[in-house]
Design a protein around this motif. Structure first.
Motif: not given
Length: 493
Positions: A371, A374, A466-467, A470
């Motif tokens: 998650l 990135d 991230p979102s 999430d």
């Protein structure tokens, strides 16, 4: 020579730096591609500057890069007898001679040659001394060095460099060079050749800064009646000011250990190093180990120097942008289980590791790494930017704090209200967590982004990632609730 044999012979007078690591890598790739052998030979004859710490640092740097050796490490000082024996052989065969010229005499000759605009080479004063003259000077205790006797031949001496092409010089331009100092210690020129003969070296891949030695060393191979290896001289790695990369001038920014300690992935760094002076002939930049071994060739090494574009004062992109870019690629695309192996020691070093990450929380651990990776640049980011996922001791950055939290005094009440709603949910899921946040924003008549952005900062300490929902599921309901209820601590007293 039927067997391909190469050597990497670092001098242990400092850490393993970028240029040395690239040389080791090119030798390693060539050996692997040609089913050859690679030898590690520590050239420790400079006893005043060589240190055990440097030796260990070089070995550790090579191990971190994954550059393994088939033989060694050998230490040059252990073969001192071989070097002296070779010098004595050359003397006995009339291929070398003792030179009794003092430093003062040599300096005076040099000054006179400069004034007359003549060659600065040694004038061979002692080359033709008789045995009686030599014996008399020795009996008088006159110090001497041993010089190699360059053959008096017509024509040119040369070799075919695998990178640079034909290299030649007229025999008349070659000086009678010193091979043993007045203290009896053989010089690098001779030691290196004797060691290469003993180790049956077939190919010598090294930097262009060694080219001044090559023709002299070819003469030594011939005089010792040994096969001459194939030479390949790589252009140097320079800094942005076109100065040679060196340990003394550039400090830790050019040390391999610096990049290890900054959280670079070993193969990613190798992938970067190989591109400092080599190209595959197409636009490919990312190579697996197997691909690079198959693709590598000496012919595709550039003839011009490469530039290491470090930026020492930039805390985020402190080194060559390509190095960062390649490392990011590996962080984002490598098998998650392989990444987990690299992240584990980072978490352990920071006291964030839990044995359950290899046990009942393994699935959660791998999913969380996947998650958050990135937006990361190095492995260190997992314990800095990603710290909030693995423990409660994390820093809330100033910029997101001012932008997302301190602008709204109401958040001191709103976020604890959201924590209460999260506590009352039957199931804490992506959908239910998002709906609860949006419902609260509607009731408060504020934009959902105010709640969501503040929540990101309070829960992770970050401005981006991230979102948000999430993130909440990854961190878990219990910790999310605790952090939302503790928002008041972030406001000035």
């Amino acid at each position: 020579m039927t067997e391909v044999r190469l050597r990497f012979p670092p001098s242990p007078t400092g850490y393993l730096h970028i240029g040395g690591a690239r040389t080791a890598l090119y030798n390693w790739l060539f050996a692997k591609k040609n089913n050859g052998k690679l030898i590690l030979r520590i050239e420790d004859t400079d006893t005043e500057r060589s240190t055990d710490e440097s030796i260990q640092g070089i070995i550790e740097g090579l191990e971190w890069l994954g550059i393994d050796f088939d033989e060694g490490p050998y230490f040059q000082t252990t073969f001192d007898g071989d070097h002296k024996a070779a010098a004595e052989r050359l003397l006995q065969e009339g291929k070398a001679y003792k030179c009794f010229c003092t430093k003062e005499e040599l300096d005076a000759k040099r000054e006179a040659a400069l004034a007359a605009k003549q060659s600065l080479g040694y004038d061979r004063t002692c080359r033709n001394l008789s045995a009686e003259e030599v014996a008399a000077k020795e009996a008088a205790g006159t110090p001497s060095v041993i010089r190699f006797k360059v053959p008096e031949r017509e024509g040119r001496l040369g070799y075919d460099d695998s990178i640079l092409g034909r290299i030649e010089a007229d025999y008349k331009e070659l000086d009678d060079f010193v091979i043993v100092r007045s203290n009896g210690k053989p010089l690098y020129l001779l030691c290196n050749v004797v060691d290469d003969i003993r180790d049956r070296i077939s190919h010598v891949i090294r930097g262009q800064d060694h080219m001044t030695n090559t023709l002299k060393q070819i003469l030594l191979y011939e005089a010792l009646e040994a096969p001459v290896p194939i030479f390949a001289h790589m252009p140097l790695t320079l800094d942005t000011k076109k100065a040679k990369i060196s340990k003394r001038s550039h400090g830790e920014i050019v040390a391999v250990q610096f990049y290890r300690d900054c959280g670079f992935i070993p193969w990613a760094f190798n992938n970067f190093l190989v591109l400092l002076g080599w190209a595959p002939g197409n636009d490919q930049e990312i190579f697996s180990k197997e691909e690079l071994i198959e693709t590598f060739s000496l012919e595709r090494i550039n003839k011009s120097s490469s530039i290491f574009n470090y930026r020492k004062n930039d805390p985020k992109f402190f080194t060559d942008p390509k190095a960062i870019s390649i490392n990011e690629h590996y962080l984002r695309t490598m098998e998650i289980c392989e990444l987990a192996k690299l992240v584990e020691p980072e978490l352990k070093a920071e006291g964030l590791w839990q044995e359950s990450f290899n046990g009942e929380k393994r699935e959660w651990f791998l999913a969380t790494l996947d998650l958050i990776r990135d937006r990361f640049h190095t492995l260190k980011d997992f314990t800095s930017l990603g710290r909030a996922y693995f423990g409660d001791d994390f820093t809330v950055e100033e910029k997101p704090l001012k932008k997302n939290v301190l602008k709204h005094d109401g958040l001191k009440e709103w976020l604890p209200m959201l924590a209460d709603r999260y506590e009352q949910l039957d199931d804490f899921t992506l959908e239910s967590a998002e709906q609860a946040a949006r419902d609260l924003a509607t009731e408060l008549d504020i934009k959902p982004g105010i709640i969501i952005n503040a929540m990101r900062t309070v829960v992770t300490g970050q401005l981006a990632g991230p979102s948000m929902f999430d993130i909440l599921i990854a961190i878990g309901r219990k910790k999310v609730i605790e952090r939302l209820r503790d928002v008041a601590r972030l406001y000035p007293a």
